[in-house]
Enzyme design. Structure first.
Site, PDB file in Angstrom:
ATOM      1  N   LYS A  59      -4.187 -60.839-164.466  1.00  0.00           N
ATOM      2  CA  LYS A  59      -2.828 -60.368-164.181  1.00  0.00           C
ATOM      3  C   LYS A  59      -2.865 -58.893-163.778  1.00  0.00           C
ATOM      4  CE  LYS A  59       0.589 -58.636-166.588  1.00  0.00           C
ATOM      5  NZ  LYS A  59       1.109 -57.721-165.562  1.00  0.00           N
ATOM      6  N   GLY A  74      -4.612 -50.327-170.310  1.00  0.00           N
ATOM      7  CA  GLY A  74      -3.214 -49.921-170.198  1.00  0.00           C
ATOM      8  C   GLY A  74      -2.879 -48.918-171.273  1.00  0.00           C
ATOM      9  N   SER A  75      -1.611 -48.860-171.614  1.00  0.00           N
ATOM     10  CA  SER A  75      -1.165 -47.824-172.542  1.00  0.00           C
ATOM     11  C   SER A  75      -1.507 -48.185-173.991  1.00  0.00           C
ATOM     12  CB  SER A  75       0.347 -47.638-172.402  1.00  0.00           C
ATOM     13  OG  SER A  75       0.979 -48.874-172.640  1.00  0.00           O
ATOM     14  N   THR A  76      -1.589 -47.178-174.825  1.00  0.00           N
ATOM     15  CA  THR A  76      -1.924 -47.394-176.238  1.00  0.00           C
ATOM     16  C   THR A  76      -0.827 -48.212-176.922  1.00  0.00           C
ATOM     17  OG1 THR A  76      -3.280 -45.420-176.298  1.00  0.00           O
ATOM     18  CG2 THR A  76      -2.411 -46.179-178.406  1.00  0.00           C
ATOM     19  N   GLY A  85      -1.383 -51.714-176.051  1.00  0.00           N
ATOM     20  CA  GLY A  85      -2.631 -52.140-176.689  1.00  0.00           C
ATOM     21  C   GLY A  85      -2.398 -52.538-178.144  1.00  0.00           C
ATOM     22  N   GLU A 106      -8.909 -50.732-173.375  1.00  0.00           N
ATOM     23  CA  GLU A 106      -9.155 -49.440-172.719  1.00  0.00           C
ATOM     24  C   GLU A 106      -7.800 -48.771-172.599  1.00  0.00           C
ATOM     25  OE1 GLU A 106     -11.932 -48.121-171.942  1.00  0.00           O
ATOM     26  OE2 GLU A 106     -13.288 -49.829-172.101  1.00  0.00           O
ATOM     27  N   CYS A 166      -6.590 -42.259-166.676  1.00  0.00           N
ATOM     28  CA  CYS A 166      -6.708 -42.329-168.137  1.00  0.00           C
ATOM     29  C   CYS A 166      -7.560 -41.184-168.678  1.00  0.00           C
ATOM     30  CB  CYS A 166      -7.282 -43.667-168.552  1.00  0.00           C
ATOM     31  SG  CYS A 166      -8.794 -44.079-167.680  1.00  0.00           S
ATOM     32  N   GLU A 196       0.228 -38.385-173.727  1.00  0.00           N
ATOM     33  CA  GLU A 196      -0.293 -38.634-172.381  1.00  0.00           C
ATOM     34  C   GLU A 196       0.873 -38.613-171.392  1.00  0.00           C
ATOM     35  OE1 GLU A 196      -1.631 -42.636-171.437  1.00  0.00           O
ATOM     36  OE2 GLU A 196      -3.401 -41.771-170.514  1.00  0.00           O
TER      37      GLU A 196
HETATM   38  P1  NAD Z   1       1.036 -50.556-169.499  1.00  0.00           P
HETATM   39  O1  NAD Z   1       0.407 -50.653-170.829  1.00  0.00           O
HETATM   40  O2  NAD Z   1       2.492 -50.376-169.414  1.00  0.00           O
HETATM   41  O3  NAD Z   1       0.739 -51.877-168.636  1.00  0.00           O
HETATM   42  C1  NAD Z   1      -0.571 -52.336-168.419  1.00  0.00           C
HETATM   43  C2  NAD Z   1      -0.546 -53.816-168.130  1.00  0.00           C
HETATM   44  O4  NAD Z   1      -0.082 -54.512-169.277  1.00  0.00           O
HETATM   45  C3  NAD Z   1       0.377 -54.227-166.987  1.00  0.00           C
HETATM   46  O5  NAD Z   1      -0.258 -55.272-166.279  1.00  0.00           O
HETATM   47  C4  NAD Z   1       1.610 -54.718-167.722  1.00  0.00           C
HETATM   48  O6  NAD Z   1       2.366 -55.669-166.997  1.00  0.00           O
HETATM   49  C5  NAD Z   1       1.004 -55.361-168.955  1.00  0.00           C
HETATM   50  N1  NAD Z   1       1.871 -55.401-170.120  1.00  0.00           N
HETATM   51  C6  NAD Z   1       2.901 -54.559-170.433  1.00  0.00           C
HETATM   52  N2  NAD Z   1       3.413 -54.891-171.631  1.00  0.00           N
HETATM   53  C7  NAD Z   1       2.689 -55.955-172.083  1.00  0.00           C
HETATM   54  C8  NAD Z   1       2.720 -56.720-173.276  1.00  0.00           C
HETATM   55  N3  NAD Z   1       3.599 -56.468-174.251  1.00  0.00           N
HETATM   56  N4  NAD Z   1       1.826 -57.704-173.438  1.00  0.00           N
HETATM   57  C9  NAD Z   1       0.900 -57.955-172.480  1.00  0.00           C
HETATM   58  N5  NAD Z   1       0.831 -57.269-171.318  1.00  0.00           N
HETATM   59  C10 NAD Z   1       1.711 -56.267-171.128  1.00  0.00           C
HETATM   60  O7  NAD Z   1       0.219 -49.426-168.773  1.00  0.00           O
HETATM   61  P2  NAD Z   1       0.439 -48.824-167.322  1.00  0.00           P
HETATM   62  O8  NAD Z   1       1.642 -47.973-167.376  1.00  0.00           O
HETATM   63  O9  NAD Z   1       0.340 -49.899-166.289  1.00  0.00           O
HETATM   64  O10 NAD Z   1      -0.905 -47.947-167.161  1.00  0.00           O
HETATM   65  C11 NAD Z   1      -1.017 -46.689-167.650  1.00  0.00           C
HETATM   66  C12 NAD Z   1      -1.793 -46.668-168.953  1.00  0.00           C
HETATM   67  O11 NAD Z   1      -3.080 -47.254-168.785  1.00  0.00           O
HETATM   68  C13 NAD Z   1      -2.059 -45.262-169.404  1.00  0.00           C
HETATM   69  O12 NAD Z   1      -1.798 -45.129-170.779  1.00  0.00           O
HETATM   70  C14 NAD Z   1      -3.543 -45.062-169.126  1.00  0.00           C
HETATM   71  O13 NAD Z   1      -4.177 -44.098-169.896  1.00  0.00           O
HETATM   72  C15 NAD Z   1      -4.075 -46.417-169.373  1.00  0.00           C
HETATM   73  N6  NAD Z   1      -5.361 -46.574-168.681  1.00  0.00           N
HETATM   74  C16 NAD Z   1      -6.514 -46.589-169.436  1.00  0.00           C
HETATM   75  C17 NAD Z   1      -7.753 -46.693-168.813  1.00  0.00           C
HETATM   76  C18 NAD Z   1      -9.030 -46.719-169.604  1.00  0.00           C
HETATM   77  O14 NAD Z   1     -10.063 -47.120-169.053  1.00  0.00           O
HETATM   78  N7  NAD Z   1      -9.038 -46.306-170.854  1.00  0.00           N
HETATM   79  C19 NAD Z   1      -7.814 -46.793-167.429  1.00  0.00           C
HETATM   80  C20 NAD Z   1      -6.633 -46.763-166.708  1.00  0.00           C
HETATM   81  C21 NAD Z   1      -5.409 -46.670-167.356  1.00  0.00           C
END
Ligand code: NAD
Length: 486
Positions: free
Chosen positions: A181, A233-235, A238, A255, A289, A389
């Site tokens: 996804k 994605g975001s903490t 996560g 991550e 990130c 962040e």
């Molecule tokens: P996000 O957490 O909002 O979304 C990430 C993904 O998760 C998207 O595909 C979203 O549709 C999905 N998602 C959202 N809520 C969900 C839920 N409750 N259950 C399952 N899936 C869900 O993050 P974002 O705004 O897309 O990305 C930015 C974040 O990603 C930042 O915090 C950044 O630091 C982090 N990031 C980390 C790394 C790493 O390698 N550590 C790399 C890139 C980005």
């Protein structure tokens, strides 16, 4: 004028069991450089996720993929890399249109690394093995490394195809099947990649692609047919994934976010450190990130360093992302732009000094989402802009006087994704690197990555490692076999 896309982009469909299928609901994908709709994609429902999972389960249960010799699997991943390379210009343009990142970044950095990552893991397909262990004279004991099963890959919007490849590469090499996804803001390159996977002859059901937002992701995390979730994605999301994945004992790798310290000692090559500081925060519009978003400067070179830093940042003005000369693109969405502007306001209210940027800008009179490169001076480590962040082009600068003080400040953060140290004293560089609680430390550089080197976080930046051999552990289960010889 912001350059328009050369080709019309067809509405996206779902890839389920090797077939492209229509979905019920749709959502728009927006070009952040213009604010205009690029195309629509499916917002997959729980039922549509279920069909994708069923297809992945069937492909995992038996058939051509599981029976394929490892060398053939490796060749197929390699062929996929070739196809990405053959379509690199098209994929880079799609990434830039969807995400707003400069075409320089998509074409010269993201897409070449996708190719490298796939080739790196193509080589691993033939090197996944267990061990024989001499536990007893009366038994023959050995271990097997088997695929985890069906893996759900959930990807953010900042490096859409690149971060997908970090998961696809090891998942395929280890013979898993998957449901991918992409983020709702940037689904287009994943869909084009799906077409290339079909062209490469990947057996039906091995890679299924569902587009959609949080609800689609939640349906994946809840689904009992998915064995593991690999999430970037975001903490905050996560944590939610850990909680809701607990019901089905999901294997989870996370991550997550970061607030990485970039530490400049007075004995460093200041010009290199200035370049590293600017790239560390403004590359990828700061939507990175591992962005070096907390810059620590040793007090006795602070004034000299800040003058050079501000002069360099001011040259980096936002421009048309499709122009090869542009180095600062558009923020991914209006929502993200407002979040970043909210943090800039918070910094001012907390008493930090805004010394560069701070405002949204219009590029060529359009309605895109652009923000000037922004620098705050006089920041305290406990301010919101130093702890949270921001995920945008906003740098918080702080001063320090000695090694112990800066190590303590650098580690005083919930995150631990990356860090950097600038000094000509290599003994000090290694000592400080060991004391920093971060998954990656760069010395006299910033942001380098390679397919062969593990990447991931300490603390609230997540757990598990992507890239390198380390990632393979997260895509395999270990089975122990005992044969009684007594
Ligand atoms: P996000 O957490 O909002 O979304 C990430 C993904 O998760 C998207 O595909 C979203 O549709 C999905 N998602 C959202 N809520 C969900 C839920 N409750 N259950 C399952 N899936 C869900 O993050 P974002 O705004 O897309 O990305 C930015 C974040 O990603 C930042 O915090 C950044 O630091 C982090 N990031 C980390 C790394 C790493 O390698 N550590 C790399 C890139 C980005």
């Amino acid at each position: 004028m912001i350059t328009a896309s050369k080709a019309k982009i067809e509405p996206g469909r779902l890839l389920i069991d090797g077939q492209w299928v229509e979905g019920g609901k749709t959502l728009d994908s927006i070009n952040p450089a213009t604010g205009e709709v690029l195309t629509s994609v499916v917002e997959a429902s729980a039922q549509e996720v279920d069909r994708a999972v069923e297809a992945a389960r069937r492909a995992f249960a038996g058939g051509r993929w599981r029976a394929m010799p490892a060398s053939e699997r490796g060749r197929m991943i390699w062929q996929l890399a070739d196809l990405v390379e053959n379509h690199i210009d098209e994929l880079a343009e799609l990434e830039t249109l969807d995400n707003g990142k400069p075409i320089f970044e998509s074409r010269q950095v993201d897409l070449p690394m996708v190719v490298d990552v796939l080739r790196y893991y193509a080589g691993w397909a033939t090197k996944i093995h267990g061990e024989t262990v001499n536990a007893s004279d009366t038994a023959f004991t050995y271990t097997l490394r088997e695929p985890v099963g069906v893996v759900g890959l959930i990807i953010p919007w900042n490096f859409p195809l690149l971060l997908a490849s970090w998961k696809l590469g090891p998942a395929l090499a280890c013979c898993n099947t998957m449901v991918l996804k992409p983020a709702e803001q940037t689904p287009l390159t994943a869909l084009r990649f799906g077409e290339l996977a079909v062209e490469a002859g990947l057996p039906a059901g091995v890679l299924n692609i569902v587009t959609g937002g949080p609800e689609t992701g939640k349906a994946m995390v809840r689904h009992p047919g998915i064995d593991k979730i690999a999430f970037t994605g975001s903490t905050i999301v996560g944590k939610e994934i850990m909680r809701s994945g607990a019901d089905t004992i999901k294997r989870v790798t996370l991550e997550l976010g970061g607030k990485s310290p970039n530490i400049v000692f007075a004995d460093s090559d200041l010009d290199s450190a200035v370049r590293g500081a600017v790239n560390g925060i403004f590359y990828g519009k700061g939507e990175v990130c591992n962005a070096g978003s907390r810059l620590f400067i040793e007090s006795r070179v602070r004034d000299e360093f800040m003058n050079k830093l501000v002069a360099r940042a001011k040259k980096m003005q936002p421009g048309d992302p499709l122009d090869p000369k542009t180095r600062m693109g558009a923020i991914v969405s209006r929502e993200q732009m407002n979040t970043v502007l909210g943090y800039i306001d918070a910094g001012k209210k907390e008493g930090a000094q805004l010394i560069a940027g701070g405002k949204p800008v219009s590029v060529d009179g359009g309605n895109g989402f652009f923000i000037e490169p922004t620098i705050f001076d006089g920041v305290h480590n406990d301010m919101k802009i130093a702890q949270e962040e921001i995920f945008g082009p906003v740098l918080a600068t702080l001063s320090f006087d000695d090694v112990d003080q800066v190590v303590e400040l650098a580690n005083r953060s919930p995150y631990g994704l990356a860090a950097a140290v600038w000094t000509k004293d290599l003994k000090k560089a290694h000592q400080v690197s060991r004391r920093l609680r971060a998954g990656t430390v760069w010395i006299n550089t910033y942001g380098l990555m390679d397919a062969s080197l593990p990447f991931g976080g300490y603390k609230s930046s997540g757990f598990g490692r992507e890239l390198g051999q380390a990632a393979l552990e997260h895509y395999t289960e270990i089975k122990t076999v005992w044969l009684n010889m007594g």
